[in-house]
Design an enzyme around this catalytic site. Structure first.
Site, PDB file in Angstrom:
ATOM      1  CG  ASN A  99      -7.398   0.278  11.333  1.00 36.39           C
ATOM      2  OD1 ASN A  99      -7.476  -0.711  12.060  1.00 36.39           O
ATOM      3  ND2 ASN A  99      -6.868   0.231  10.134  1.00 36.39           N
ATOM      4  CB  SER A 101     -13.410   6.208  -0.105  1.00 34.97           C
ATOM      5  OG  SER A 101     -12.177   5.556  -0.189  1.00 34.97           O
ATOM      6  CG  LEU A 102     -20.498   5.241  -1.145  1.00 36.98           C
ATOM      7  CD1 LEU A 102     -20.403   6.310  -2.219  1.00 36.98           C
ATOM      8  CD2 LEU A 102     -21.348   4.077  -1.647  1.00 36.98           C
ATOM      9  CG  HIS A 103     -16.082   5.792   3.764  1.00 41.47           C
ATOM     10  ND1 HIS A 103     -15.712   4.475   3.587  1.00 41.47           N
ATOM     11  CD2 HIS A 103     -14.962   6.509   3.520  1.00 41.47           C
ATOM     12  CE1 HIS A 103     -14.428   4.406   3.253  1.00 41.47           C
ATOM     13  NE2 HIS A 103     -13.957   5.628   3.196  1.00 41.47           N
ATOM     14  CB  CYS A 105      -0.874  -0.038   1.256  1.00 37.12           C
ATOM     15  SG  CYS A 105      -1.896   1.425   1.463  1.00 37.12           S
ATOM     16  CB  CYS A 128      -4.669  13.596   2.727  1.00 38.86           C
ATOM     17  SG  CYS A 128      -6.115  13.403   1.657  1.00 38.86           S
ATOM     18  CB  CYS A 166      -8.821   9.880   7.256  1.00 35.17           C
ATOM     19  SG  CYS A 166      -7.312   9.336   6.442  1.00 35.17           S
ATOM     20  N   GLY A 181      -3.025  10.361   1.130  1.00 35.82           N
ATOM     21  CA  GLY A 181      -3.192  11.209  -0.052  1.00 35.82           C
ATOM     22  C   GLY A 181      -4.354  10.802  -0.924  1.00 35.82           C
ATOM     23  CD  GLU A 182      -8.518  11.186  -4.023  1.00 31.26           C
ATOM     24  OE1 GLU A 182      -8.948  10.529  -3.069  1.00 31.26           O
ATOM     25  OE2 GLU A 182      -8.558  10.752  -5.196  1.00 31.26           O
ATOM     26  CB  CYS A 208      -4.494   6.297   6.112  1.00 25.05           C
ATOM     27  SG  CYS A 208      -5.145   5.076   5.032  1.00 25.05           S
ATOM     28  CB  SER A 254      -8.315   3.740  -2.913  1.00 23.36           C
ATOM     29  OG  SER A 254      -9.370   4.079  -2.054  1.00 23.36           O
TER      30      SER A 254
HETATM   31  N1  SAH Z   1      -7.872   9.281  -0.712  1.00 28.48           N
HETATM   32  C1  SAH Z   1      -8.116   7.951  -1.179  1.00 28.48           C
HETATM   33  C2  SAH Z   1      -7.061   6.929  -0.812  1.00 28.48           C
HETATM   34  C3  SAH Z   1      -6.461   7.010   0.545  1.00 28.48           C
HETATM   35  S1  SAH Z   1      -7.507   6.498   1.875  1.00 28.48           S
HETATM   36  C4  SAH Z   1      -9.493   7.493  -0.738  1.00 28.48           C
HETATM   37  O1  SAH Z   1     -10.190   8.263  -0.070  1.00 28.48           O
HETATM   38  O2  SAH Z   1      -9.909   6.410  -1.096  1.00 28.48           O
HETATM   39  C5  SAH Z   1      -7.642   4.765   1.638  1.00 28.48           C
HETATM   40  C6  SAH Z   1      -8.814   4.155   2.339  1.00 28.48           C
HETATM   41  O3  SAH Z   1      -8.602   4.095   3.756  1.00 28.48           O
HETATM   42  C7  SAH Z   1     -10.082   4.935   2.103  1.00 28.48           C
HETATM   43  O4  SAH Z   1     -11.170   4.106   1.853  1.00 28.48           O
HETATM   44  C8  SAH Z   1     -10.209   5.641   3.436  1.00 28.48           C
HETATM   45  O5  SAH Z   1     -11.490   6.093   3.618  1.00 28.48           O
HETATM   46  C9  SAH Z   1      -9.756   4.553   4.396  1.00 28.48           C
HETATM   47  N2  SAH Z   1      -9.492   5.004   5.762  1.00 28.48           N
HETATM   48  C10 SAH Z   1      -9.119   6.228   6.173  1.00 28.48           C
HETATM   49  N3  SAH Z   1      -9.064   6.291   7.518  1.00 28.48           N
HETATM   50  C11 SAH Z   1      -9.413   5.066   7.965  1.00 28.48           C
HETATM   51  C12 SAH Z   1      -9.553   4.509   9.262  1.00 28.48           C
HETATM   52  N4  SAH Z   1      -9.330   5.210  10.349  1.00 28.48           N
HETATM   53  N5  SAH Z   1      -9.939   3.208   9.346  1.00 28.48           N
HETATM   54  C13 SAH Z   1     -10.180   2.474   8.231  1.00 28.48           C
HETATM   55  N6  SAH Z   1     -10.059   2.954   6.997  1.00 28.48           N
HETATM   56  C14 SAH Z   1      -9.684   4.239   6.856  1.00 28.48           C
END
Ligand code: SAH
Length: 347
Positions: free
Chosen positions: A290, A214-216, A102, A109, A116, A159-160, A333, A191
């Site tokens: 996490n 990343s939808l969430h 990864c 970011c 995050c 990062g994005e 992350c 991602s």
């Molecule tokens: N910016 C991109 C890629 C980096 S984040 C994105 O948003 O997808 C990679 C993944 O880790 C994303 O799905 C993000 O939402 C997730 N992530 C961030 N913080 C997290 C945490 N505390 N626990 C689990 N996943 C997390």
């Protein structure tokens, strides 16, 4: 001026060799040492003459990533690396199906997602294509000592990546080259939090990686609270872009969905999610959060996760629950990097 050869493309190495009166094919030999054999001193390049090695040492250096710290758990190793003065994290995950890496795409970011750790100090700068490559090469070098290699890559670290589009494409092309790792595009996942115009550009680039979005959250109200980017590109716009990506590439899109206790993990949320992704070439990757220091978000109980999965299943939406990787070593992350930053501030 001593020039760093790490990160030069084969073509650039070829013109460098020609500029010092050498044959073009020397470039291929040097590239193999740098990217495929982990040899970073010219002395070790024993298919080159002694004279040439001495000359190269005077004119050039090879500077890959530098290791700052490393944290180990049985399945996961997290590395904090220094790249041209910037500190970035990358992670090696040992799955039963192979070694996955990864990598980070930016230093920090700017996206501001509420859950995050990567975004807590903002974004310092983009990483270059070579700096992304360096993370993978670094871990591949480590694995070589165990007669192993990097089998797949996820651009899911700090990062994005779609905010750093040109460097991302540069990295994808370079890691695919036979003179580096020759990595199949199908073994790479990118991602994104949903930068819609760049999802379309990625689809048009005809680089057949797997897209992960990343939808969430299944509603705009909730997603906007968790992910500020949703105020620019709302859920409908993002899912439509995911649909266009799947149509154009024929590749199934993964939607990541962090499960946060009491926030987005009810069976009603699961029903809304299933409705949203109905008729899409998609599956869902559920990630029990996490926990991040200083944030109150918690992981749901096993029962709640199971109930969520059951609803998705009953509506025909494929999902996997991500195996827990490295929570015990701050693999969420950005946490290792943040610890490094605050240690510096305290000094
Ligand atoms: N910016 C991109 C890629 C980096 S984040 C994105 O948003 O997808 C990679 C993944 O880790 C994303 O799905 C993000 O939402 C997730 N992530 C961030 N913080 C997290 C945490 N505390 N626990 C689990 N996943 C997390």
């Amino acid at each position: 001026m001593i020039k760093n050869l790490f990160g030069l493309t084969l073509e650039q190495l070829q013109s460098e060799m020609q500029s010092i009166g050498q044959k073009k094919f020397r470039a291929g030999q040097i590239a193999a040492w740098i990217y495929q054999r982990g040899v970073h001193s010219f002395d070790g390049m024993n298919d080159l003459s002694k004279e040439l090695r001495a000359r190269l040492s005077e004119m050039y250096s090879i500077e890959p990533a530098r290791l700052i710290t490393q944290l180990n758990s049985p399945s996961t190793t997290k590395f904090l690396l220094e790249l041209n003065g910037a500190r970035v994290e990358c992670v090696l995950m040992r799955h039963d199906y192979g070694n996955s890496v990864c990598i980070s795409s930016q230093v920090g970011c700017a996206m501001g997602c509420a859950f995050c750790a990567s975004t807590l100090n903002g974004c310092q700068r983009n990483l270059t294509a070579v700096e992304m490559l360096a993370q993978v090469v670094f871990i591949n070098d480590r694995l070589r000592a165990e007669s192993q290699k990097v089998d797949s890559i996820v651009v899911m670290g700090t990062g994005e990546p779609l905010q750093n589009f040109d460097n991302l494409i540069g990295f994808l092309k370079m890691i695919h080259e036979p003179y580096t790792l020759g990595m199949s595009y199908r073994r790479i996942v990118v991602s994104t939090c949903g930068i819609v115009p760049n999802i379309d550009r990625l689809a048009a680039s005809d680089i057949p990686i797997t897209l992960s979005i990343s939808l969430h959250a299944p509603t705009d109200e909730l997603r906007s609270q968790l992910m500020p980017i949703n105020r620019t590109f709302d859920i409908k716009t993002v899912v439509e872009a995911g649909g266009r990506y799947a149509d154009r590439t024929g590749r199934r899109v993964t939607y990541e969905y962090i499960l946060i206790d009491g926030v987005n993990d009810s069976t009603e949320h699961a029903r809304q999610l299933a409705t949203l992704l109905k008729n899409q070439l998609a599956n869902v990757n559920l990630i029990p959060i996490n926990p991040v220091e200083g944030k109150s978000f918690r992981r749901p109980s096993k029962e709640r996760i199971k109930d969520f999965v059951t609803v998705l299943e009953s509506r025909g939406l494929g999902s996997t629950v991500r195996k827990e990787f490295g929570a015990e070593i701050d693999a969420a992350c950005g946490q290792l990097r943040n610890r490094d930053l605050s240690a510096k501030v305290m000094k």
